[in-house]
Structures are given as C-alpha cells and as structure tokens.
Design a protein around this motif. Sequence first.
Motif, PDB file in Angstrom:
ATOM      1  N   ASP A 253      -4.391  87.854   7.349  1.00 21.50           N
ATOM      2  CA  ASP A 253      -3.808  86.834   6.467  1.00 21.50           C
ATOM      3  C   ASP A 253      -4.479  85.487   6.718  1.00 21.50           C
ATOM      4  N   CYS A 254      -5.041  85.284   7.905  1.00 20.03           N
ATOM      5  CA  CYS A 254      -5.800  84.055   8.197  1.00 20.03           C
ATOM      6  C   CYS A 254      -7.284  84.368   8.263  1.00 20.03           C
ATOM      7  N   ALA A 262      -9.101  79.463   5.895  1.00 15.59           N
ATOM      8  CA  ALA A 262      -8.702  78.105   6.302  1.00 15.59           C
ATOM      9  C   ALA A 262      -7.189  77.937   6.451  1.00 15.59           C
ATOM     10  N   SER A 263      -6.470  79.039   6.675  1.00 19.54           N
ATOM     11  CA  SER A 263      -5.048  78.925   7.030  1.00 19.54           C
ATOM     12  C   SER A 263      -4.935  78.065   8.279  1.00 19.54           C
ATOM     13  N   THR A 264      -3.754  77.455   8.448  1.00 20.48           N
ATOM     14  CA  THR A 264      -3.639  76.514   9.561  1.00 20.48           C
ATOM     15  C   THR A 264      -2.333  76.716  10.321  1.00 20.48           C
ATOM     16  N   HIS A 265      -2.314  76.242  11.559  1.00 21.97           N
ATOM     17  CA  HIS A 265      -1.071  76.110  12.328  1.00 21.97           C
ATOM     18  C   HIS A 265      -1.319  75.176  13.505  1.00 21.97           C
ATOM     19  N   LEU A 266      -0.368  75.073  14.423  1.00 21.70           N
ATOM     20  CA  LEU A 266      -0.558  74.195  15.575  1.00 21.70           C
ATOM     21  C   LEU A 266      -0.908  75.030  16.805  1.00 21.70           C
ATOM     22  N   ALA A 267      -1.766  74.469  17.671  1.00 16.29           N
ATOM     23  CA  ALA A 267      -2.119  75.160  18.912  1.00 16.29           C
ATOM     24  C   ALA A 267      -0.844  75.423  19.707  1.00 16.29           C
TER      25      ALA A 267
END
Length: 474
Positions: A253-254, A262-267
């Motif tokens: 999905d990413c 270019a899916s995103t999230h936080l470290a």
Amino acid sequence: MTRAGRRRGAIFGGMFGLLALYWGVIFAQDAATTAEVPKKTLTVVPVVVPEEFHVVMTRMQAAKAKIQLQHMDLLKQRYDLGDHPVDGVTMSRKKAVQGQVRSRLPDGLTWEKLSAMDPAEIREKDLFPIGFLPLPHPNHPEGGMLFPKFHIAEIKKQEARDLTRFDLDYDLPDHFLPEFPPLMFLTTRPDLGDVSQGKLVTMDNFQELLGGILNPKQLEGVRLLVSPFMQQQFNQTDDRRSIRPSRGVTCFDCHANGHTNASTHLAGDVRPQDVRHRLDTPTLRGVNIQRLFGSQRALKTVEDFTEFEQRGAYFDGDPILATKKGVNILERGSQVHFMAEFQELLDFPPAPKLNLFGKLDPNLANEQEMRGQALFFGKAQCSICHPAPYYTDNLMHNMKTERFYKPKTVSGHRMIGDGPIKSFPLRGIKDSPPYLHDGRLLTLDDTVEFFNLILELKLSGAEKQDLVAFLLVL
Ligand code: HEC
Ligand code: HEC
C-alpha cells in the motif's frame, strides 16, 4: 486450583500488572509534567480511549477542513505548487517529471545572494528557505499513515478495502508524486522488462501476474507483501481512523509494486511527538545493493526491517497498542525470509545511458549531461557520499542543517536539525519524488539548490542546471 487454572491466573495477573504499570507510567508522567518538560506525556498514548468511537469520529471530522486548510497554507508558503514539467523528460513509464526550484526564497533574496552567505549569517538573519526546513505531517500532533487518493481508489476497486481516513487526507498534489502504478523490474528476469504489465500488484492479481516467473517461496513472499495487517489507524478496534473496522494495510500500500507511491507517516522511533520526523516512503528498488535500512534506524538487513516494520512503525513503536489492535507477528524462517527474498529481487529501472561502471557512455550522453557528471564527481563533491555505480556509500551522514536555522516549531513540528540520515541511492532517482527522508524537496532542481547551500559549494546557475541534467539520466 488446577495447574491450568493457576497458569491462567498467572497470565491474567501478569496482564493486569502490565496494564497497571502502563497507567502508572502515564499518571507518573502527568504528575511530573512541568513547564520544563511539557511534552513528556506524549511518550505513551492511553490504551483505553476515554470517548466512544462515534464521539471521536464526529469531533475529528468537524475539525478536518480547518486542519487541512492550515496545512495547505503552509505548503503554499513553502513551495510553488504549479504544474511545470521538464520538457521531454518522463519517469520510467510516461509521467512527466516536474522541474524548477519550488522552494520559496525569503523576500528580496536570490539563490546566488543566499549561497554567498555563511551558515551563521543565514541562521542569525533567519534566511534559510522555508521549503528546506523539515516538512510537517499534514496533522503533526496526530500523525499516522496517509495514502494518496489514486492508491485508495485503486485498492477500493480491486479489493473493496478502504484506506480512507475520516480525519485527514494526503497533502501533496499528484504531479509531485511517483507515477502510478509504477513499473516493476526483477533482477532474475531482466529479459521481461516490467513484470507488472501496467497493473498495481495486489492480492487480486499477484498469482496471475507473477505465477510463472517466481518460485513458490518468492510467490508466498509476495502474498505476504500484499496481505493486509492491522495497524494503528487501520484496525478493528474503536481506536482507529477509518469509518468502518478496517482489514488493515499491506506493505505494497506504500511500497506500490515494490517502488513507492509517496505515502507518508511519522517515524516510530523518536519522542516526544513533536520532534518525530515525517517520512516519505522510500522505493524498495535496489534494496539488494543496500546495507542500511530506515533513514535513521540503520537496521542491517531487509529481513530485520521486514520483521520490525510491523512491530514498530505500524504502531508508532508502541508494543502495547500493537497487542491491543492485533499485531501480525511474522515468523522469521517461513515468512520474513520469503518476503525479504522477493524484495531483494526488485531491480532499479533501466538507465540506458550508463555503462557497467554506472558512468555515462559518452556516445549516448549529451554535453550537458557530461558536464553534470564532471561536476558530480568533481567540484560539487556529490560522489563522496553518492559513489557510482549505484550512487550510495551505504552510510549515514549528518548534514548539520541546524547550522542554518534556530530551533523552531511549525504546525506542531519542532525542528531541531535532522541528525544522521542514510545516503539514499540516486539510481533511478527521477522516479522517486518527493526528495529527502521527509519528502521536503519537490524536484531534483530543489535537491541541487539544497546541497549547493548545505555543502557551501557556490555553484553557478549553469552548473546547477548541468547537475540536474545528470541526475535525470541516473
Ligand atoms: C505507511 C507506508 C508503509 C507501509 C505500509 C510499509 N512501509 Fe516500509 N517503509 C515506509 C517508510 C516511510 C520507510 C522509511 C522508514 C525510515 O526512514 O525509518 C520504509 C522503509 C522500508 C524499508 C527500508 C528501505 C530503505 O531504503 O531503508 C523496507 C525494507 C521496508 N520498508 C519494507 C516494508 C515491508 C516488508 C512492509 C510490510 C510489512 C512495509 N515496508 C510496509 C513506509 C511503509
Ligand atoms: C556528506 C554526504 C553527502 C553529500 C556530499 C551529498 N549528499 Fe546527497 N544525500 C546525502 C544524504 C545523507 C541524503 C539523505 C538526506 C535526507 O533524506 O534527509 C542525501 C539525499 C540526496 C538526494 C535525495 C535522495 C532521495 O531519495 O530522496 C539527492 C537527489 C541528492 N542527495 C543529491 C546530491 C547531490 C546532487 C549532491 C552534490 C551536489 C549531493 N547529494 C551531495 C548525503 C550527501
């Protein structure tokens, strides 16, 4: 009491003890919260959400429009978001590559004037370009996984699985993102070219697309890479961000088709919340030549990263929430290795102008590209950290960006400098916008301007264009 009864008692006692300890930590931190350590409580998130699901959802849905508008304002302050493709240059299939430096300059400055100043002066006068600062998550205090709209639509169509969040949408315009679906190349079958046949590889079609060209072990690896697993925002508990209980998210999905959308999230690995980096999904093409995994974590094998991505990143590095929401613990010998084996087959896209040393073939390259190469390996010193043939030294480097700005908080993100980050390979780089670990740079022109400033190179306008021309053929 029977032995089984005693064991059950011990298990329940243990679980209760763990929960008590957990709440103890929260309360102790509440009590310890003072002006000096204001964010300490954010290290842990409560296991039991005090509000009902529909109350949380209604509140967050009502807040959504304002949060997104504020974030869009920030993006417009940081960048020229227009659609300005480079003439005649496309990604590996056909999507236009965006050109021009998009980060905005402080009023009255030019890039030449800025790069003539030393870091201390830029810091003192607060002149570091706003688009070179870390990029906040679209809702930094909340964080969590966000997928571009085109990916959500395709997964809904193929699998009837919904990756929409009720509280937030993905932020960057589509023309700055990698092409979709991306091509997929295998090191074992270079003769086939793109093995995805222009489709997004999912649970629905992986057997049909890859069945004849992988061995059963690799195929099982793909199955696991396209299987949804529970995650912080997408799960079946009341503590989720999807309207309906979710079937979870898949690796692809990413890492769409083993590349990135270019899916995103936080470290997951930093606290408190406000200093956590936004992360832009890296491509998995060419992980076989890499030795460090994760921008900051420096895990040493693809196997380790595969195993820990779900235990760590999927649940913000919180093993207790992971247990509550249904973590899928992968078995090392029969699952992790299969997934890793397939990931190790993902090849870089073809670069027809490069020879076996990863350098330009002078018969195929034009003069500007040749000048760019000479700069890359000479005056601009890029090759110290990005040596041929794959344009990575497989190390971490600390660029010390904090030399250029004082710590500041923007949209709930406290910017304190990046610390050591791995040098990502530059092979196939035009296929993987946006750039840097958090996706803060929208074009390759931005990356050249960024490194020109950070490395204090003082390149001319023409030299910068030559470097961009070289990056476009890698
Ligand atoms: C939300 C999107 C997302 C999902 C889902 C996801 N990843 Fe990632 N992946 C990332 C991001 C972002 C990074 C960079 C992490 C970092 O910098 O610490 C990453 C890094 C990696 C890396 C290291 C790449 C490198 O260049 O350092 C591997 C390998 C990887 N992921 C495999 C997987 C596997 C296997 C799964 C499924 C179990 C998975 N990923 C699921 C976003 C995702
Ligand atoms: C001292 C080591 C070093 C030097 C010298 C260096 N880089 Fe990098 N480069 C890095 C690191 C580390 C990153 C990742 C930074 C991040 O993600 O925050 C990076 C990232 C990049 C990226 C983005 C990669 C991606 O996948 O997002 C590009 C493009 C790039 N560098 C080009 C250049 C060019 C062009 C030069 C020369 C002008 C250069 N670099 C010089 C270490 C270096």
